[in-house]
Design an enzyme around this catalytic site. Structure first.
Site, PDB file in Angstrom:
ATOM      1  CB  SER A 124      46.785  38.804  47.308  1.00  0.00           C
ATOM      2  OG  SER A 124      45.915  38.077  48.167  1.00  0.00           O
ATOM      3  CE1 TYR A 149      43.371  36.894  44.881  1.00  0.00           C
ATOM      4  CE2 TYR A 149      43.311  38.296  42.936  1.00  0.00           C
ATOM      5  CZ  TYR A 149      43.521  38.130  44.306  1.00  0.00           C
ATOM      6  OH  TYR A 149      43.898  39.206  45.071  1.00  0.00           O
ATOM      7  CE  LYS A 153      46.587  40.153  42.759  1.00  0.00           C
ATOM      8  NZ  LYS A 153      46.735  41.510  42.179  1.00  0.00           N
TER       9      LYS A 153
END
Ligand code: WQD
Length: 338
Positions: A124, A149, A153
Site C-alpha cells: 500500500s 495497518y 505493510k
C-alpha cells in the site's frame, strides 16, 4: 499458470481472480470470509464460466496450508489476505500485527517447504508515510505509516526482502496500491464494506443509494487546490490487471529478486472533485457537509507510475468517469452488497 490467491474473495482479490480466470489461469483461493463473501467467488465463476478451487480458512492455520499446498502445485502466490481498516488497526494493533505479519510468515514458510518461489504481495502507498513528497516513486524515502495497518505493510515488505536475501530462489513483487475504487463493468462484483464505510467512494455510493444521509468531508483548509485532500484513485480492474502483469513479470525473473511497484494513475483528485465527478456521471445528488479533519490524513499524495509502465508494461486505462459509473452500477444493482 497455477496461482494461489489468498484473500481472493475480497474486493481487490475477487477482481484479480476474475481477470486471471478470463485469461484461463488455474486459480485456487484461500479466504476466511471474515471481511468478504463466498458469493463473490460464485459470481466470478459465473462471469468467467470457469471454476475456482476454494478453501475457507485463515493462513495462520498450518494444517489448512499443509492441505492446500500438499494437494496442489502452484507457480505463484498472490497474497491479499489481511486486515485493512486503518481506524480499526489503531484500536486493535495486536490483532493486526498477528493476523497480517504472522499470517504472512506462516504462508511463506509453507511456500518454501513446497518450493513455491514466486510471491506477489498486496502492499500500500501508506508505507510512504508523511516523509515523502508526492509524486511518490519506489525509491522515495519510506516514512512512518500513520497506522498499525500501514506499519504491517511496511514490516511485511522488510520481512520479504530479508527472505529474498536469504534464499537465492525466492522472488517477490510488492505492489503498492494507491486508492482503489470502482467495480467490474458487469456490476456483479464490487466493494462490500461491513458496517459504515471508512473509505470515500463506498460512502459516496451509499449516500447515492439512500443507505446513508450525507457525506462528511474531513477538512477543507488543506494546502491543496480546493482545500480538500487529494488522492490517486485507480480503477480496481486496472489494479487487477496490474497483478496479471506482475505475474508475467515474476515468471520471467531468473534470479531471486525483491521489487516494488506503484499501482496508481499518477493523477491526484480532491474529495470535492470526486463528489462532483460522481454527481456528473451518475446524475445522483450527494449532499455533504464539511467537518473537522480526520487524524492521520495527509493533504495530498499520488503515484509516480513510470516504473510499472516500464517494467510491468502496465498503466491505468480507466477514467474517473469509468470509476464513477462502475461504482454506481455495482451499488444500485446490489444495494445491500452480496
Ligand atoms: C480518501 C480521502 C479522507 C471518507 C486509506 C488507506 C489506504 C487504503 C485506502 C486499504 C481522504 C476523505 C474519506 C469520508 C472524507 N486502504 N474522506 N469522508 O485514507 O486515502 O487511504 O484507504 O487498502 O491504505 O490509508 O482513503 O477513502 O479513507 O479517504 O472526506 O467519509 O477522502 O479524508 O482525504 P485514504 P479514504
Amino acid at each position: 499458470m497455477k496461482v494461489l490467491v489468498t484473500g481472493g474473495a475480497g474486493y481487490i482479490g475477487s477482481h484479480t481472480v476474475l481477470e486471471l480466470l478470463r485469461l484461463e489461469h488455474e486459480v485456487t483461493v484461500i479466504d476466511d470470509l471474515s471481511n468478504s463473501s463466498i458469493e463473490s467467488i460464485r459470481r466470478v465463476e459465473k462471469l468467467s464460466a470457469r471454476k475456482v478451487k476454494f478453501y475457507q480458512g485463515n493462513i495462520l492455520d498450518k494444517n489448512l496450508l499443509r492441505t492446500v499446498f500438499g494437494r496442489n502445485t502452484f507457480t505463484t502466490v498472490i497474497h491479499f489476505a489481511g486486515y485493512k481498516a486503518v481506524g480499526e488497526s489503531i484500536k486493535e494493533p495486536l490483532s493486526y500485527y498477528h493476523n497480517n505479519i504472522t499470517g504472512t510468515i506462516s504462508l511463506v514458510e509453507e511456500m518454501l517447504k513446497y518450493r513455491v518461489h514466486n510471491l506477489i504481495f498486496s502492499s500500500s502507498a501508506t508505507v510512504y508515510g508523511s516523509a515523502s513528497v508526492p509524486p511518490y516513486n519506489e525509491n522515495s524515502e519510506l516514512g512512518q505509516p500513520t497506522s498499525p495497518y500501514g506499519q504491517t505493510k511496511l514490516i511485511i515488505e522488510q520481512v520479504l526482502q530479508d527472505v529474498v536475501s536469504s534464499n537465492s530462489d525466492f522472488k517477490v513483487s510488492s505492489l503498492r496500491y494507491f486508492n482503489p475504487i470502482g467495480a467490474d463493468e458487469s456490476g456483479e462484483i464490487g466493494e462490500d464494506p461491513k458496517g459504515i464505510p471508512n473509505n470515500l467512494m463506498p460512502f459516496i455510493s451509499q449516500v447515492a443509494s439512500g443507505k446513508l444521509d450525507k457525506l462528511s468531508i474531513f477538512g477543507s483548509d488543506y494546502k491543496t487546490e480546493d482545500g480538500t485532500c487529494e488522492r490517486d484513485y485507480v480503477h480496481v480492474t486496472d489494479l487487477a490487471n496490474g497483478h496479471v502483469n506482475a505475474l508475467n513479470w515474476i515468471e520471467k525473473q531468473k534470479l531471486s529478486v525483491f521489487e516494488v511497484f506503484n499501482l496508481g494513475t499518477g493523477k491526484p483528485s480532491s474529495v470535492l472533485q470526486m463528489v462532483n465527478s460522481f454527481q456528473q456521471h451518475t446524475k445522483q445528488r450527494i449532499p455533504f457537509e464539511i467537518v473537522d479533519k480526520r487524524p492521520g490524513d495527509l493533504a495530498a499524495f499520488w503515484a509516480d507510475v513510470n516504473k510499472a509502465e516500464r517494467d510491468l508494461n502496465w498503466s491505468a486505462k480507466k477514467s474517473l468517469r469509468n470509476m464513477m459509473e462502475d461504482t454506481w452500477n455495482w451499488q444500485k444493482n446490489n444495494p445491500n452488497g452480496y
